[in-house]
Design an enzyme around this catalytic site. Structure first.
Site, PDB file in Angstrom:
ATOM      1  N   ASP A 180      -3.647  11.913   3.071  1.00 31.05           N
ATOM      2  CA  ASP A 180      -3.293  11.095   1.916  1.00 31.05           C
ATOM      3  C   ASP A 180      -3.220  12.026   0.706  1.00 31.05           C
ATOM      4  OD1 ASP A 180      -3.353   9.499  -0.400  1.00 31.05           O
ATOM      5  OD2 ASP A 180      -4.454   7.894   0.601  1.00 31.05           O
ATOM      6  N   LYS A 225       0.666   5.855  -8.153  1.00 26.49           N
ATOM      7  CA  LYS A 225      -0.104   6.774  -8.982  1.00 26.49           C
ATOM      8  C   LYS A 225       0.834   7.819  -9.617  1.00 26.49           C
ATOM      9  CE  LYS A 225      -3.272   4.266  -7.101  1.00 26.49           C
ATOM     10  NZ  LYS A 225      -3.961   4.550  -5.846  1.00 26.49           N
ATOM     11  N   ARG A 239      16.809  -4.799   3.682  1.00 25.21           N
ATOM     12  CA  ARG A 239      15.562  -4.528   4.403  1.00 25.21           C
ATOM     13  C   ARG A 239      15.739  -3.334   5.341  1.00 25.21           C
ATOM     14  NH1 ARG A 239      14.634  -6.731   9.112  1.00 25.21           N
ATOM     15  NH2 ARG A 239      15.315  -8.838   8.642  1.00 25.21           N
TER      16      ARG A 239
HETATM   17  C1  LIG Z   1      -4.267   3.750  -4.720  1.00 21.48           C
HETATM   18  C2  LIG Z   1      -4.441   4.536  -3.498  1.00 21.48           C
HETATM   19  C3  LIG Z   1      -3.983   4.061  -2.270  1.00 21.48           C
HETATM   20  C4  LIG Z   1      -3.349   2.692  -2.109  1.00 21.48           C
HETATM   21  O1  LIG Z   1      -2.129   2.599  -2.806  1.00 21.48           O
HETATM   22  P1  LIG Z   1      -1.559   1.232  -3.417  1.00 21.48           P
HETATM   23  O2  LIG Z   1      -0.272   1.668  -4.022  1.00 21.48           O
HETATM   24  O3  LIG Z   1      -2.575   0.739  -4.399  1.00 21.48           O
HETATM   25  O4  LIG Z   1      -1.384   0.274  -2.297  1.00 21.48           O
HETATM   26  C5  LIG Z   1      -4.134   4.876  -1.151  1.00 21.48           C
HETATM   27  N1  LIG Z   1      -4.713   6.085  -1.249  1.00 21.48           N
HETATM   28  C6  LIG Z   1      -5.185   6.565  -2.421  1.00 21.48           C
HETATM   29  C7  LIG Z   1      -5.819   7.921  -2.464  1.00 21.48           C
HETATM   30  C8  LIG Z   1      -5.071   5.810  -3.579  1.00 21.48           C
HETATM   31  O5  LIG Z   1      -5.544   6.290  -4.718  1.00 21.48           O
END
Ligand SMILES: *Cc1c(COP(=O)(O)O)cnc(C)c1O
Length: 380
Positions: A175, A200, A51
C-alpha cells in the site's frame, strides 16, 4: 510501459492528449457518459459502457501505470475498493500474510470481510525479517504491507520483503498511499502489486475518493480488470478527470509539503510539550536509512506524542490551520487523533500495542510554513 526520457515532474505536468481525440485537446476531455453508440450489434467500438471502459478513465489508468512502471493500472471508486480487489485474489488454500501495522480500513477488511470468503489471514511484524520468513512457511498467496506505516511511520525494507515473499511463492503487495509513485516505486524494488488510496496525495485536493491498483504481471492485470468490470468497482468519469488534474501538480505539491513537513518535524522535536516525534526524514528515526535507500522523499505526514490524551485533545482544539479531519495528503494541512478516528476500528488492545492514544498525526499542506509553525505553537 513506454520508456520516457523525462523526469517524473516533467511527465506529470506535460500535455497527455487523449488517444484518438479528434480535436487534440491539451487536457484529457471528460467523457461524462454511460454508453457509447455501436455501429452495429456485432461491432462494439473501443468503448460501449462506462462500467467496462471509459476514455477518461483509460487515460488516467495509463498515466498511473507509467508512473509506477507497471504493466497495467486500474482505478477504483475508493482506496478500500482497490485494497479489497487485491486481497480477494488470495484463496482459501493460500491466504494473506499481513503486516501488523496497517490502515484501519485494511485491518477491518482483513479481519471482518476476508473470513466471509474463507480466506485465512495471518499477521506478522514486517519490520522483523526473520518473523516474516517464519510466517511465510505456511501457504501464502500475498504478503500485504505499508511503508512507512500509518500513523507511526515505521519503515519496512521492501527489497528484502520482496525477496522473502518470492522465495516462498508469494506475491508482495504494497500500500503506497503515503509516498505516491513520485517518491517510492515498490514495483522497481521487487514488489508485484501496488495499491493506493488516491483520495490522499495522488489527487491532493481532498475533493474525491479513489483507489489504484498497479501490477507487473499481465495475467493478474487481466484477472483484476475482469473483476473490476464484473463487480462494477471502477472509478467514475468525473472523478477520473479530477484525479488526472490533481496528478499534474503532484511533484510540485510534494516538494513544498515535504520541505514544510521537515521544518514542522524539527520544530516539534525541539518543543518542550512534545514527548516524541515520528518522521522518517529525521536522522534519529529508526528506519531513516532504509527509507532513504528506497524512497526519494519523506512524505507530508508527521506524528507526535504529547504524553497525555487530554493534552493531545486540547491541541487538536487549539489550532486554526489544522482542521480535525481523517485523511491526509491534501494541499490543506490537517490534524487527526488516529486512535479515535482513522484507526478507531482496530480493537484498543491491539491498537495501543502499535501506537499510544495520545498520538497526533499532522498532514502538512502547502500553506506558508511560518504560519503553520506559529499555529502549532499556539496549539501546544
Ligand atoms: C485512506 C487509506 C486507505 C483507504 O482509502 P479510501 O480512499 O479512504 O478508501 C488505504 N490505505 C491507506 C494507507 C490509507 O491511508
Amino acid at each position: 510501459m513506454t520508456f520516457s526520457p523525462f523526469q517524473l515532474a516533467t511527465r506529470l505536468a506535460g500535455c497527455q492528449p487523449a488517444p484518438d481525440d479528434p480535436f487534440a485537446a491539451t487536457s484529457v476531455p471528460l467523457y461524462q457518459t454511460a454508453t457509447f453508440v455501436q455501429k452495429s450489434a456485432e461491432a462494439p467500438g473501443p468503448y460501449d459502457y462506462s462500467r467496462s471502459g471509459n476514455p477518461t478513465r483509460a487515460a488516467l489508468e495509463s498515466q498511473l501505470a507509467a508512473l509506477e512502471g507497471a504493466e497495467r493500472a486500474l482505478a477504483y471508486g475508493s482506496g478500500m475498493a482497490a485494497v479489497a480487489a487485491v486481497l480477494r485474489t488470495a484463496r482459501p488454500e493460500r491466504g494473506v500474510l499481513a503486516g501488523s501495522d496497517l490502515y484501519g480500513g485494511s485491518f477491518r477488511y482483513l479481519t471482518q470481510v476476508l473470513p466471509l470468503y474463507g480466506i485465512p489471514v495471518r499477521w506478522t511484524d514486517a519490520t522483523d525479517l526473520a518473523a516474516v520468513e517464519a510466517a511465510l512457511r505456511e501457504p501464502t498467496a500475498l504478503l500485504f504491507v505499508e511503508t512507512p506505516t500509518n500513523p507511526t511511520l515505521r519503515v519496512l525494507d521492501l527489497e528484502s520483503l520482496a525477496a522473502l515473499a518470492h522465495r516462498h511463492g508469494a506475491l508482495l503487495a504494497v500500500d503506497g498511499s503515503l509516498m505516491t509513485p513520485c517518491r517510492q516505486r515498490p514495483l522497481e524494488l521487487g514488489a508485484d502489486v501496488v495499491v493506493h488510496s488516491a483520495t490522499k496525495g495522488l489527487s491532493g485536493h481532498g475533493d474525491l475518493t479513489a483507489g489504484v491498483v498497479a501490477v507487473r504481471d499481465p495475467e493478474l492485470a487481466r484477472d483484476l480488470a475482469f473483476l473490476q468490470n464484473a463487480e462494477g468497482t471502477a472509478l467514475a468519469p468525473f472523478e477520473s478527470w479530477l484525479l488526472l488534474r490533481g496528478l499534474k501538480t503532484l511533484a510540485l505539491r510534494l516538494d513544498r509539503q515535504e520541505q514544510s513537513a521537515r521544518q514542522v518535524a524539527e520544530f516539534l522535536a525541539g518543543h518542550s510539550a512534545v514527548r516524541q516525534v515520528h518522521y522518517p526524514g529525521l536522522p534519529g528515526h529508526p528506519g531513516h536509512e532504509i527509507h532513504r535507500r528506497q524512497a526519494t522523499g519523506d512524505g507530508c505526514l508527521v506524528s507526535f506524542e504529547t504524553g497525555s490524551l487530554i493534552q493531545s485533545l486540547r491541541f487538536t482544539q487549539g489550532t486554526r490551520l489544522f482542521p480535525l479531519t481523517v485523511s491526509f495528503g491534501s494541499v490543506t494541512s490537517t490534524a487527526s487523533l488516529p486512535g479515535r478516528m482513522s484507526h478507531a476500528c482496530i480493537p484498543a488492545e491491539l491498537r495501543t500495542r502499535s501506537f499510544p492514544e495520545d498520538l497526533v498525526r499532522l498532514s502538512i499542506g502547502i500553506e506558508d510554513v511560518g504560519d503553520l509553525l506559529t499555529d502549532l505553537e499556539r496549539g501546544l
